[in-house]
Design a protein around this motif. Structure first.
Motif, PDB file in Angstrom:
ATOM      1  N   GLN A  19       0.802  -1.223   0.006  1.00 20.02           N
ATOM      2  CA  GLN A  19      -0.027   0.174  -0.094  1.00 20.02           C
ATOM      3  C   GLN A  19       0.751   1.333  -0.100  1.00 20.02           C
ATOM      4  O   GLN A  19       1.837   1.451   0.716  1.00 20.02           O
ATOM      5  CB  GLN A  19      -0.873  -0.057   1.345  1.00 20.02           C
ATOM      6  N   VAL A  20       0.468   2.302  -0.691  1.00 16.85           N
ATOM      7  CA  VAL A  20       1.133   3.474  -1.045  1.00 16.85           C
ATOM      8  C   VAL A  20       0.112   4.562  -0.540  1.00 16.85           C
ATOM      9  O   VAL A  20      -0.902   4.802  -1.633  1.00 16.85           O
ATOM     10  CB  VAL A  20       1.865   3.854  -2.098  1.00 16.85           C
ATOM     11  N   VAL A  21       0.224   5.399   0.244  1.00 16.18           N
ATOM     12  CA  VAL A  21      -0.509   6.676   0.252  1.00 16.18           C
ATOM     13  C   VAL A  21      -0.088   7.740  -0.468  1.00 16.18           C
ATOM     14  O   VAL A  21       0.862   8.298   0.031  1.00 16.18           O
ATOM     15  CB  VAL A  21      -0.832   6.999   1.951  1.00 16.18           C
ATOM     16  N   ALA A  22      -0.552   8.115  -1.573  1.00 18.73           N
ATOM     17  CA  ALA A  22      -0.202   8.941  -2.591  1.00 18.73           C
ATOM     18  C   ALA A  22      -0.694  10.625  -1.980  1.00 18.73           C
ATOM     19  O   ALA A  22      -0.108  11.740  -2.219  1.00 18.73           O
ATOM     20  CB  ALA A  22      -0.463   8.698  -3.705  1.00 18.73           C
ATOM     21  N   LEU A  23      -1.902  10.538  -1.720  1.00 19.00           N
ATOM     22  CA  LEU A  23      -2.448  11.802  -1.103  1.00 19.00           C
ATOM     23  C   LEU A  23      -3.293  11.725   0.340  1.00 19.00           C
ATOM     24  O   LEU A  23      -3.999  10.664   0.395  1.00 19.00           O
ATOM     25  CB  LEU A  23      -3.483  12.403  -1.977  1.00 19.00           C
ATOM     26  N   GLY A  40       6.728  20.234  -5.622  1.00 17.68           N
ATOM     27  CA  GLY A  40       7.062  19.316  -4.600  1.00 17.68           C
ATOM     28  C   GLY A  40       8.190  18.445  -5.027  1.00 17.68           C
ATOM     29  O   GLY A  40       8.147  18.040  -6.314  1.00 17.68           O
ATOM     30  N   PRO A  41       8.826  17.594  -4.096  1.00 19.92           N
ATOM     31  CA  PRO A  41       9.651  16.520  -4.685  1.00 19.92           C
ATOM     32  C   PRO A  41       9.049  15.512  -5.475  1.00 19.92           C
ATOM     33  O   PRO A  41       7.807  15.185  -5.179  1.00 19.92           O
ATOM     34  CB  PRO A  41      10.137  15.968  -3.167  1.00 19.92           C
ATOM     35  N   SER A  42      10.106  14.512  -6.228  1.00 22.12           N
ATOM     36  CA  SER A  42       9.544  13.358  -6.689  1.00 22.12           C
ATOM     37  C   SER A  42       8.647  12.556  -5.777  1.00 22.12           C
ATOM     38  O   SER A  42       9.164  12.406  -4.740  1.00 22.12           O
ATOM     39  CB  SER A  42      10.686  12.793  -7.459  1.00 22.12           C
ATOM     40  N   GLY A  43       7.647  12.176  -6.203  1.00 25.70           N
ATOM     41  CA  GLY A  43       6.880  11.164  -5.416  1.00 25.70           C
ATOM     42  C   GLY A  43       6.084  11.790  -4.103  1.00 25.70           C
ATOM     43  O   GLY A  43       5.350  11.012  -3.433  1.00 25.70           O
ATOM     44  N   SER A  44       5.780  13.077  -4.240  1.00 25.23           N
ATOM     45  CA  SER A  44       5.240  14.080  -3.370  1.00 25.23           C
ATOM     46  C   SER A  44       3.633  13.866  -3.696  1.00 25.23           C
ATOM     47  O   SER A  44       2.814  14.240  -2.721  1.00 25.23           O
ATOM     48  CB  SER A  44       5.699  15.511  -3.096  1.00 25.23           C
ATOM     49  N   GLY A  45       3.237  13.466  -4.802  1.00 24.24           N
ATOM     50  CA  GLY A  45       1.771  13.444  -5.150  1.00 24.24           C
ATOM     51  C   GLY A  45       1.462  14.350  -6.000  1.00 24.24           C
ATOM     52  O   GLY A  45       0.112  14.478  -6.206  1.00 24.24           O
ATOM     53  N   LYS A  46       2.179  15.033  -6.521  1.00 17.74           N
ATOM     54  CA  LYS A  46       1.909  16.140  -7.677  1.00 17.74           C
ATOM     55  C   LYS A  46       0.878  15.529  -9.044  1.00 17.74           C
ATOM     56  O   LYS A  46      -0.157  16.037  -9.055  1.00 17.74           O
ATOM     57  CB  LYS A  46       2.940  16.761  -8.145  1.00 17.74           C
ATOM     58  N   SER A  47       1.540  14.562  -9.505  1.00 16.02           N
ATOM     59  CA  SER A  47       0.728  14.013 -10.450  1.00 16.02           C
ATOM     60  C   SER A  47      -0.505  13.123 -10.118  1.00 16.02           C
ATOM     61  O   SER A  47      -1.520  13.429 -10.980  1.00 16.02           O
ATOM     62  CB  SER A  47       1.711  12.819 -11.281  1.00 16.02           C
ATOM     63  N   THR A  48      -0.287  12.606  -9.239  1.00 16.63           N
ATOM     64  CA  THR A  48      -1.766  12.071  -8.517  1.00 16.63           C
ATOM     65  C   THR A  48      -2.874  13.067  -8.298  1.00 16.63           C
ATOM     66  O   THR A  48      -3.907  12.839  -8.841  1.00 16.63           O
ATOM     67  CB  THR A  48      -1.393  11.110  -7.211  1.00 16.63           C
ATOM     68  N   LEU A  49      -2.446  14.269  -7.602  1.00 17.10           N
ATOM     69  CA  LEU A  49      -3.227  15.239  -7.529  1.00 17.10           C
ATOM     70  C   LEU A  49      -3.900  15.830  -8.840  1.00 17.10           C
ATOM     71  O   LEU A  49      -5.101  15.707  -8.845  1.00 17.10           O
ATOM     72  CB  LEU A  49      -2.574  16.286  -6.753  1.00 17.10           C
TER      73      LEU A  49
END
Ligand code: ADP
Ligand code: ADP
Length: 232
Positions: A19-23, A40-49
């Motif tokens: 499990q990965v909590v992206a947001l 935000g840094p890579s993996g911080s959830g920008k694309s997901t948001l």
């Protein structure tokens, strides 16, 4: 009302160990006629948001709205319709169709939606994008900066509720990148377009009028009227 809004949004990928909590509990309001950058840094959830706001990905918990439309209430067909009618996209890789001319690429979203172009508006967009006689050229005959300006015009021509731009200058040198960012900013100032841009570049973010900072899936800061120095 806001052009788009996330309200207490959680996005969890996978289950159990994987499990990965992206947001985590993200709430943002994208005001109409403003240019917002998400950093935000890579993996911080920008694309997901961005994908959740654009109806490209579902949320695990919380609500997303584009205009008055609540995305969590829509099925796949409803989401596709929403993306076609209310959202414009600009990608890092331009994503133009190679067999079509610049002009045909710009008109494609309207053609797919079965809408007639408003000639006066089309002319305004074309004038702003500044391609002159290269409108009849295919993407391979255009520079990267010109291709991205075609992609910007394609996003703008249907007057979407929101344009989502994912690292739009990631493949461009700083001069072409500046031209693209100026075009985006001008479409906000002159036409009240709403734009959301994901970037990791402080110079690019300084063209926006608001920056939202993500870290580890949460909004940790925001800044109005950024300059490159203040973003860094
Ligand atoms: P950013 O755009 O800031 O680099 P992302 O939104 O791409 O961040 O990713 C946020 C987190 O979610 C990362 O830990 C990433 O690995 C994870 N993630 C993104 N997409 C998926 C996916 N489809 N499946 C599993 N994990 C994902
Ligand atoms: P279509 O049947 O027209 O391809 P889609 O639902 O695939 O419908 O796409 C609708 C819109 O969403 C298009 O403008 C497309 O550019 C955009 N889109 C589709 N998939 C993605 C993706 N993975 N990332 C970003 N934008 C996408």
């Amino acid at each position: 009302a806001a052009a788009a809004r996330a309200d207490g949004v959680w996005k969890v990928y996978g289950t159990g160990e994987a499990q990965v909590v992206a947001l985590r509990e993200v709430s943002v309001e994208l005001q109409r006629g403003r240019f917002t950058a998400i950093m935000g840094p890579s993996g911080s959830g920008k694309s997901t948001l961005m994908h959740c706001l654009a109806g490209l990905d579902s949320v695990t918990r919380g609500q997303v709205y584009v205009g008055d439309t609540q995305l969590t209430g829509l099925n796949d067909a409803g989401l596709t319709k929403l993306r076609r009618e209310k959202v414009g996209f600009i990608f890092q890789q331009f994503n133009l169709l190679p067999t079509l001319t610049a002009e045909e690429n710009i008109l494609l979203p309207l053609a797919i939606a079965g809408r007639k172009p408003d000639r006066a508006w089309f002319q305004t967009v074309i004038d702003t994008v500044g391609l002159g006689d290269r409108l009849s050229h295919r993407p391979s005959q255009l520079s990267g900066g010109q291709q991205q300006r075609v992609a910007c015009a394609r996003a703008l021509v249907s007057r979407p509720e929101v344009i989502f731009a994912d690292e739009p200058t990631g493949n461009l040198d700083s001069r072409s990148g500046g031209e693209v960012l100026n075009f985006l900013r001008q479409s906000v100032i002159d036409h009240g377009q709403t734009i959301v841009m994901v970037t990791h570049d402080a110079t690019a973010a300084s063209f926006a009028d608001r920056v939202i900072f993500l870290a580890d899936g949460s909004v940790v800061d925001s800044l109005d009227d950024p300059t490159a120095e203040r973003v860094l």
